[in-house]
Design a protein around this motif. Structure first.
Motif, PDB file in Angstrom:
ATOM      1  N   HIS A 227       0.834  -1.216   0.000  1.00 23.44           N
ATOM      2  CA  HIS A 227       0.000   0.000   0.000  1.00 23.44           C
ATOM      3  C   HIS A 227       0.864   1.260   0.000  1.00 23.44           C
ATOM      4  N   ARG A 228       1.957   1.216   0.744  1.00 22.75           N
ATOM      5  CA  ARG A 228       2.845   2.396   0.729  1.00 22.75           C
ATOM      6  C   ARG A 228       3.441   2.599  -0.660  1.00 22.75           C
ATOM      7  N   ALA A 237      12.456   6.850   0.559  1.00 24.00           N
ATOM      8  CA  ALA A 237      12.317   5.904   1.668  1.00 24.00           C
ATOM      9  C   ALA A 237      11.579   4.631   1.224  1.00 24.00           C
ATOM     10  N   VAL A 238      10.819   4.722   0.142  1.00 24.77           N
ATOM     11  CA  VAL A 238      10.137   3.553  -0.439  1.00 24.77           C
ATOM     12  C   VAL A 238      10.451   3.567  -1.945  1.00 24.77           C
ATOM     13  N   PRO A 239      11.600   3.046  -2.327  1.00 25.21           N
ATOM     14  CA  PRO A 239      11.991   3.163  -3.741  1.00 25.21           C
ATOM     15  C   PRO A 239      10.904   2.700  -4.714  1.00 25.21           C
ATOM     16  N   ALA A 240      10.161   1.644  -4.353  1.00 20.89           N
ATOM     17  CA  ALA A 240       9.121   1.146  -5.272  1.00 20.89           C
ATOM     18  C   ALA A 240       8.008   2.166  -5.500  1.00 20.89           C
ATOM     19  N   SER A 241       7.903   3.174  -4.644  1.00 23.33           N
ATOM     20  CA  SER A 241       6.842   4.174  -4.830  1.00 23.33           C
ATOM     21  C   SER A 241       7.040   4.957  -6.129  1.00 23.33           C
ATOM     22  N   TYR A 242       8.281   4.979  -6.637  1.00 21.74           N
ATOM     23  CA  TYR A 242       8.520   5.709  -7.895  1.00 21.74           C
ATOM     24  C   TYR A 242       7.928   4.999  -9.105  1.00 21.74           C
ATOM     25  N   LEU A 243       7.501   3.758  -8.920  1.00 26.52           N
ATOM     26  CA  LEU A 243       6.809   3.088 -10.032  1.00 26.52           C
ATOM     27  C   LEU A 243       5.520   3.840 -10.380  1.00 26.52           C
TER      28      LEU A 243
END
Ligand code: PGA
Length: 261
Positions: A227-228, A237-243
């Motif tokens: 979810h984050r 802090a959440v590299p996958a959030s850049y997807l």
């Protein structure tokens, strides 16, 4: 690239999280793996000489088994694919069973009949690993970037070994593993104390530029980070959030990961 979704059964929910991210929630891991194989098959049908970066880790294993099965039945042609290693432990020989190259070889390269000449290493066991990073980057760019990227989601939100904090322009490089990654990889090494502390990873810049990305996420332990990653703020802090700002991202999650139960 839409057809694969029509062929996939067991879709529980399909959500457009953003303009670029399409989340599909599947009933269980088996359904997730079949949907992932459908996505992959459609991608290589569109581009038989696709440049592909396939993650290791537990989550994509069902997908790769499904692909191997289709390959053995002659349903998919892998002869022209070019495969790039995603990450590597620093200093670990490629023929060590625990190396990520060896793992990729056993579960992906061999079962799919990929020729050695079509595999690009990210070499962590050479005298100058920084030079190996530069050589790898040049090879990806010479291929025109990745066409298909199959990624897992780290418990800390990493992609490959792009550990937090990783900005979206982080290059291919040597990284220090975070305590969370060390804990999560301890199962492959017979204890945390044996896990290497450093790794090479394909950079965020190359991963985020992939033409199509598949993120596979399974299990209740991934609920919060999933979810984050897809709904939270985009942050190092959440590299996958850049997807969220990459193009054509498909997230396949099982219900356990999406609902947390
Ligand atoms: P997993 O690993 O698929 O084994 O959960 C994902 C990752 O750490 O990138």
């Amino acid at each position: 690239m839409r057809k694969w979704r029509r062929r996939t059964g067991h879709i529980c929910q399909s959500v457009c999280c953003s303009e670029n991210v399409n989340l599909i929630v599947l009933g269980d891991y088996k359904a997730l793996s079949c949907a992932g194989a459908d996505w992959f098959e459609e991608g290589i049908r569109e581009k038989p000489d696709a440049a592909i970066v396939p993650a290791t880790g537990d989550t994509p294993m069902g997908l790769y088994r499904e692909l191997a099965e289709r390959h053995s039945r002659g349903l998919i042609d892998t002869s022209q694919l070019c495969i790039f290693q995603l990450d590597a432990y620093l200093g670990l020989a490629q023929d060590d069973r625990r190396s990520l190259f060896g793992w990729m070889h056993r579960v992906f390269i061999e079962p799919l009949g990929i020729a050695e000449s079509n595999v690009v290493r990210l070499a962590g066991d050479v005298l100058d690993p920084w030079e190996a990073c530069r050589v790898y980057e040049a090879a990806v760019r010479a291929a025109g970037g990745f066409d298909l990227s199959v990624l897992g989601l780290g418990p800390n939100g990493h992609l490959g070994f792009n550990e937090p904090p990783s900005p979206p322009d982080a290059p291919t490089r040597i990284v220090d593993l975070t305590p969370e990654s060390i804990v999560s990889n301890a199962r492959y090494w017979g204890g945390e104390e044996h896990v290497p502390r450093h790794a090479l990873t394909c950079g965020m810049d190359l991963l985020l530029a992939a033409r199509r990305t598949l993120l596979v996420v399974s299990g209740t332990h991934k609920h919060e980070i999933l979810h984050r990653a897809i709904e939270g703020p985009q942050t190092p802090a959440v590299p996958a959030s850049y997807l969220q700002s990459a193009s054509h991202v498909t997230v396949l999650a099982d219900q356990a990961a999406w609902q947390g139960r």
